[in-house]
Design a protein around this motif. Structure first.
Motif, short mmCIF file in Angstrom:
data_model
loop_
_atom_site.label_atom_id
_atom_site.label_comp_id
_atom_site.label_asym_id
_atom_site.label_seq_id
_atom_site.Cartn_x
_atom_site.Cartn_y
_atom_site.Cartn_z
N UNK A 27 -0.13 3.81 -5.19
CA UNK A 27 -0.07 2.44 -5.68
C UNK A 27 1.02 1.66 -4.97
N UNK A 28 2.20 2.29 -4.79
CA UNK A 28 3.29 1.62 -4.09
C UNK A 28 2.89 1.31 -2.65
N UNK A 29 2.21 2.26 -2.00
CA UNK A 29 1.78 2.04 -0.62
C UNK A 29 0.80 0.87 -0.53
N UNK A 30 -0.13 0.81 -1.48
CA UNK A 30 -1.12 -0.27 -1.49
C UNK A 30 -0.44 -1.62 -1.76
N UNK A 31 0.51 -1.62 -2.69
CA UNK A 31 1.24 -2.86 -3.00
C UNK A 31 2.05 -3.34 -1.80
N UNK A 64 12.31 0.88 -7.03
CA UNK A 64 12.17 -0.57 -7.20
C UNK A 64 10.71 -0.97 -6.98
N UNK A 65 10.31 -2.05 -7.61
CA UNK A 65 8.98 -2.59 -7.39
C UNK A 65 8.99 -3.43 -6.11
#
Length: 76
Positions: A27-31, A64-65
């Motif tokens: 999800x982080x990679x996609x974001x 972190x987001x």
């Protein structure tokens, strides 16, 4: 007191902090990819994009987001 009978003070371990660090989730990679695509459309150069991506990734690995990471880098 015999040798070794002394109680040694132990420092608290930081397992919680190290558990959140490491590899980025899917999800982080996609974001991050979505975030970088937006910057590409705005006209950021390739070298600027690489630098920005690396800085973002280092912060995101710490938990972190995307928005928190971006605000930390830009200061806005």
């Amino acid at each position: 007191m015999a040798y070794g009978d002394e109680k040694m003070e132990t420092k608290p371990t930081m397992k919680k902090a190290t558990a959140t660090r490491g590899k980025m989730s899917d999800k982080q990679k996609a974001d991050l990819k979505k975030h970088m695509d937006a910057h590409k459309k705005k006209g950021m150069s390739a070298s600027e994009m690489k630098s920005h991506r690396m800085r973002m990734m280092s912060r995101m690995r710490k938990g972190m987001s995307v928005s928190q990471s971006h605000k930390d880098i830009t200061g806005k």
